[in-house]
Design an enzyme around this catalytic site. Sequence first.
Site, PDB file in Angstrom:
ATOM      1  N   TYR A 159       0.983  -1.324  -0.207  1.00 22.61           N
ATOM      2  CA  TYR A 159       0.096  -0.085  -0.002  1.00 22.61           C
ATOM      3  C   TYR A 159       0.890   1.306   0.090  1.00 22.61           C
ATOM      4  CZ  TYR A 159       1.263  -0.409   4.965  1.00 22.61           C
ATOM      5  OH  TYR A 159       2.142  -0.468   5.817  1.00 22.61           O
ATOM      6  N   GLY A 160       2.076   1.275  -0.065  1.00 27.91           N
ATOM      7  CA  GLY A 160       3.183   2.266   0.116  1.00 27.91           C
ATOM      8  C   GLY A 160       4.096   2.409  -0.773  1.00 27.91           C
ATOM      9  N   THR A 161       5.295   2.541  -0.183  1.00 31.00           N
ATOM     10  CA  THR A 161       6.664   2.651  -0.917  1.00 31.00           C
ATOM     11  C   THR A 161       7.025   1.736  -1.989  1.00 31.00           C
ATOM     12  OG1 THR A 161       8.230   2.316   0.664  1.00 31.00           O
ATOM     13  CG2 THR A 161       7.311   4.477   0.724  1.00 31.00           C
ATOM     14  N   LEU A 162       6.560   0.574  -1.943  1.00 32.96           N
ATOM     15  CA  LEU A 162       6.821  -0.304  -2.851  1.00 32.96           C
ATOM     16  C   LEU A 162       5.971  -0.543  -3.988  1.00 32.96           C
ATOM     17  CD1 LEU A 162       7.419  -3.434  -0.297  1.00 32.96           C
ATOM     18  CD2 LEU A 162       9.341  -2.218  -1.540  1.00 32.96           C
ATOM     19  N   GLU A 203      11.268  -3.801   5.579  1.00 26.94           N
ATOM     20  CA  GLU A 203      10.199  -3.270   6.440  1.00 26.94           C
ATOM     21  C   GLU A 203      10.695  -3.476   7.863  1.00 26.94           C
ATOM     22  OE1 GLU A 203       8.273  -1.671   5.106  1.00 26.94           O
ATOM     23  OE2 GLU A 203       7.652  -2.576   2.932  1.00 26.94           O
TER      24      GLU A 203
END
Length: 176
Positions: A18-21, A93
């Site tokens: 849901y983010g920086t990946l 992470e």
Amino acid sequence: MAIAEGATKTDSRLIFSYGTLKRGFPNHRLMENLIGAGDVICIGEYTTVGTFPLVCGPYGIPYLINIRGSGHRVRGELYKVNSSGIIPLDDLEGIEIGHYERLPVTVVSGDGGETVAAEAYFAHRSFGEGMWKRCGEVGIEEFTIEMAEKYERKEDRPLNRDFLQDIRNFISNGDY
């Protein structure tokens, strides 16, 4: 669903990002490298079936909080990751040092079709609820490219800082 080269159904898992990946975001280079190595396959856009808080904390880092029934249905991407690919993702992470926890989540494809069980990186339970409260219990549906402009990559953050202390400082007074 295709299986990555060398992977089997028993040694792969679905990871909801849901983010920086996500594609086009600051840490997607890691996913591209893992895709190139045959350790990851991008399945497509998915949304959580349930609602969860999604907030931004210190250094512009997005956090999914494991408080079911609060927040929004969160939009992101689903990846099939084999056992070799999960190691660098867990490392990024901070699984072993208490930054995130990989926990189950149910997601549905962007067209509302396929619902699948996956895992996502949630803020560690030691600070997740505090982060949600510090953010006024107001979350977002999607970590956007505009939000990602405030993200500071690990190598750009101040040296010799205790990341978990930065989170505690953020929770207690908004500073880090």
